[in-house]
Design an enzyme around this catalytic site. Sequence first.
Site, short mmCIF file in Angstrom:
data_model
loop_
_atom_site.label_atom_id
_atom_site.label_comp_id
_atom_site.label_asym_id
_atom_site.label_seq_id
_atom_site.Cartn_x
_atom_site.Cartn_y
_atom_site.Cartn_z
CB SER A 1 34.49 43.43 34.26
OG SER A 1 35.13 43.62 35.45
CE LYS B 1 33.64 37.95 33.56
NZ LYS B 1 33.42 39.35 33.99
CB SER C 1 36.84 40.10 35.69
OG SER C 1 35.38 40.52 35.46
#
Length: 432
Positions: A176, A76, A152
């Site tokens: 997330s 990420k 996210s």
Amino acid sequence: MTPFRTATEVAAGIRRGTLASRDLTEQLFARIDASTVNAVVATCRGSALQAASDADRAVARGDDVGPLHGVPMTVKDAFAVQGLPTTWGEPAFADCVADEDADVVARLRAAGAIIVGKSNVHHLLADFGRTENPLHGRTLNPREHTRTPGGSSGGAAAALAAGLTYLEYGSDLAGSIRIPAAYCGVYGLKPTPGTVPLRGFQPPGPPVALAREFPSAAGPLARSAADLRLALAVTGGPLRPSRRSRLEDFRVGVVLDDPACPVTGEVGAALSDAVDALARAGVRVREGWPPDVDPVAQAAAFGFQVELFFASQEGRTPPGTAEQERRRAVATAAWGRYFADVDVFLGPTVFTTARTHDDRHRYDDQVFWIAQTSLPGLPAVSAPAGEGLPAGLQVAGPAHEDDTAITFAELAADVVGGFVPPGEGSARVLDR
């Protein structure tokens, strides 16, 4: 199919010499280049290909290699990766290139993984329902491009579902990891908070120590539960063994719906079918919330904990903090008593399947089911269930017993199903 093999499978093939890390990495870059879902937003092509060639030579020499040796993967875009920008989707950070790896990245590399790039995030990680930002744009759900992959860590889940990586690492404050995993039909684990170090997980700037880490956690996303175990072991250290090793020996608590946050018909049907299949396989099922657990109160208390997390980074203490910390302690104790007689607790990850891209949606209602496991600090796996657009089955285990939740999700896949590539039939397991 090679693009959709699990990291465990790929690592085994590289060690045996039946797969070549260089070939896999080149193929991965080709798929990233051709993809239209906008999941991988930065790559380190030269260094990754060199590392892959070195990995193949090490195998040929007969060197001792790590458990992820030669496996190409992404992380990420919130973790520092040496030589790549750490942007958090913010244009002002576009040129902020990291000079060292985050602890998670360093541990993955030490286990032999090859970092090929970074996955897209929602702007400043500020939304768990979608992934878009003014720097890299919007990420699409590989299963249906009109729908969101969640956020996210939406780029992470989308990359796995689209075959653009073999393993991913994300972060989860309010769902997330788990919500994107549910929306994209992959596996995602929020570990017990504190299991995985968060150093190097921050926007660009001088290194900082979080004033308060709870309830935030870093964790893996993957195409199998076994991959979650492997990734957690190399980033968080040795795991406490699972309570059970056979599916039929598990004692399972279940709540699949609640008037405070009713699930949709698609999610309800998928999860009911999953629990019915588990019961037929001999799993002992106990329905209902744990004694002394009020899910509405827990959801509200978790909302305060998220507020407290951000306030602590600003040096603030919101009014009522002492009372809210007491409520968290009460909830933690109630769940601790419950897990004396129950091994895992099943519920929805989120009440709906992936939503369409629509700015009019309210996304804050997606956290109700996430809150139930996050407030008491439980490890929780989101596992795919159902046909068509997948539903997320949340498997929570006792605190600090992450492998109990992982093992149940792994064994359950034999009767419930697991990851399937987009466009294929009902859920099945690719690595068993």
